[in-house]
Every structure is written in structure tokens, then in C-alpha cells.
Write a protein that holds these residues in place. Structure first.
Motif, PDB file in Angstrom:
ATOM      1  N   UNK A  54      33.338  35.195  43.556  1.00  0.00           N
ATOM      2  CA  UNK A  54      34.903  35.637  43.354  1.00  0.00           C
ATOM      3  C   UNK A  54      35.213  36.774  42.306  1.00  0.00           C
ATOM      4  N   UNK A  55      34.358  36.655  41.272  1.00  0.00           N
ATOM      5  CA  UNK A  55      34.574  37.682  40.365  1.00  0.00           C
ATOM      6  C   UNK A  55      34.235  39.174  40.779  1.00  0.00           C
ATOM      7  N   UNK A  56      33.293  39.204  41.407  1.00  0.00           N
ATOM      8  CA  UNK A  56      32.889  40.476  42.251  1.00  0.00           C
ATOM      9  C   UNK A  56      33.767  41.193  43.067  1.00  0.00           C
ATOM     10  N   UNK A  57      34.284  40.203  44.019  1.00  0.00           N
ATOM     11  CA  UNK A  57      35.127  40.482  45.116  1.00  0.00           C
ATOM     12  C   UNK A  57      36.434  40.918  44.485  1.00  0.00           C
ATOM     13  N   UNK A  58      37.095  40.003  43.593  1.00  0.00           N
ATOM     14  CA  UNK A  58      38.309  40.418  42.803  1.00  0.00           C
ATOM     15  C   UNK A  58      38.128  41.969  42.196  1.00  0.00           C
ATOM     16  N   UNK A  65      47.205  45.932  47.016  1.00  0.00           N
ATOM     17  CA  UNK A  65      48.446  45.608  47.126  1.00  0.00           C
ATOM     18  C   UNK A  65      48.645  44.186  47.106  1.00  0.00           C
ATOM     19  N   UNK A  66      47.757  43.272  47.414  1.00  0.00           N
ATOM     20  CA  UNK A  66      48.027  41.797  47.901  1.00  0.00           C
ATOM     21  C   UNK A  66      47.706  41.227  46.382  1.00  0.00           C
ATOM     22  N   UNK A  67      48.469  40.219  45.983  1.00  0.00           N
ATOM     23  CA  UNK A  67      48.327  39.218  45.112  1.00  0.00           C
ATOM     24  C   UNK A  67      47.001  38.389  45.160  1.00  0.00           C
ATOM     25  N   UNK A  68      46.792  38.030  46.051  1.00  0.00           N
ATOM     26  CA  UNK A  68      45.320  37.173  45.954  1.00  0.00           C
ATOM     27  C   UNK A  68      44.316  38.514  46.815  1.00  0.00           C
ATOM     28  N   UNK A  69      43.237  38.550  45.947  1.00  0.00           N
ATOM     29  CA  UNK A  69      42.327  39.765  46.096  1.00  0.00           C
ATOM     30  C   UNK A  69      41.131  39.363  46.832  1.00  0.00           C
ATOM     31  N   UNK A  83      42.682  34.540  49.234  1.00  0.00           N
ATOM     32  CA  UNK A  83      42.625  33.638  48.147  1.00  0.00           C
ATOM     33  C   UNK A  83      42.356  34.379  46.751  1.00  0.00           C
ATOM     34  N   UNK A  84      42.779  33.653  45.802  1.00  0.00           N
ATOM     35  CA  UNK A  84      42.476  34.151  44.387  1.00  0.00           C
ATOM     36  C   UNK A  84      41.195  33.349  44.167  1.00  0.00           C
ATOM     37  N   UNK A  85      40.745  33.648  42.848  1.00  0.00           N
ATOM     38  CA  UNK A  85      39.640  33.132  42.321  1.00  0.00           C
ATOM     39  C   UNK A  85      39.564  31.505  42.319  1.00  0.00           C
ATOM     40  N   UNK A  86      40.561  31.081  41.672  1.00  0.00           N
ATOM     41  CA  UNK A  86      40.811  29.568  41.667  1.00  0.00           C
ATOM     42  C   UNK A  86      40.940  28.827  42.867  1.00  0.00           C
TER      43      UNK A  86
END
Length: 118
Positions: A54-58, A65-69, A83-86
Motif C-alpha cells: 500500500x505505501x509504495x502504491x500510494x 485525482x482520486x481520493x483513494x490511491x 482503496x486507501x491504505x487502511x
């Protein structure tokens, strides 16, 4: 899905995975999404999901432009869930089959208030 002989594989606050023994299918419910997987599809998605960082993808999509990265592609279809990291951590936990409670790292992420002015 109507299939007798159901087994709950795992649950979290936002999801559950059910195994339908007679149909040899898994049903994954996460937030407002529902996926039905045959065994080989389930195994492939589990392998794909567990490989995601998740960290590297975010970081890669930080200017999106999306809130979820974090994009999760769903097989060969044109469907991609964001999705977001959580949420990714919770979905990975759901697929892990671990027999313990999933604790949100940032509980405020789960509560999303949208304020509309009259």
C-alpha cells in the motif's frame, strides 16, 4: 448466491468471506462490493492481493485525482476498485484467514461525514 453448506472464512467490520462447499465458490463482501470467486479465481486474487504494498502504491499514485490511491484490478474485466491504505490492509487481513480482530490503524478513516449545507 443460493447454495447450502456455508462456512464463514473470516470477517471484519466492513467485510466477510463465505465458502459455499457444495458450489465450491467463495463470496467476498467488502463495504458495498460483492464478489463471487471459483477456487482458482479466489487463489489467484489472494496471491495478487497479498503481493500489494500500500505505501509504495500510494506514493506511485500520489498525484492522482482520486481520493483513494490504490487501484485493485479485478481479473480481465474492466472493473478496478480504488482503496486507501487502511482499506487495503483490512481486505488483506480478511483474506489472510487470521483468527483475531482487525484493528483500524486510523479509526477516523472509517467514519466519513459528508456535510451538506441547506
Amino acid at each position: 448466491m443460493m447454495c447450502p453448506n456455508i462456512q464463514v472464512l473470516n470477517t471484519t467490520t466492513n467485510g466477510a468471506i463465505y465458502w459455499f462447499k457444495n458450489c465450491e465458490m467463495a463470496q467476498v463482501i467488502f463495504k458495498n462490493l460483492c464478489f463471487d470467486f471459483y477456487l482458482e479465481e479466489y487463489d489467484a486474487f489472494l496471491k495478487y492481493l497479498s503481493s500489494l504494498d500500500g505505501d509504495s502504491i500510494e506514493k506511485k499514485y500520489e498525484n492522482s485525482i482520486h481520493r483513494r490511491k490504490i487501484p485493485i484490478r479485478m481479473g480481465k474485466s474492466c472493473l478496478t476498485i480504488l482503496l486507501n491504505k487502511e482499506e487495503l490492509l483490512e481486505l488483506q487481513f480478511l483474506f489472510s484467514g487470521q483468527d483475531r480482530l482487525f484493528i483500524l490503524n486510523n479509526p477516523t478513516v472509517q467514519i466519513e461525514y459528508q456535510i451538506g449545507l441547506n
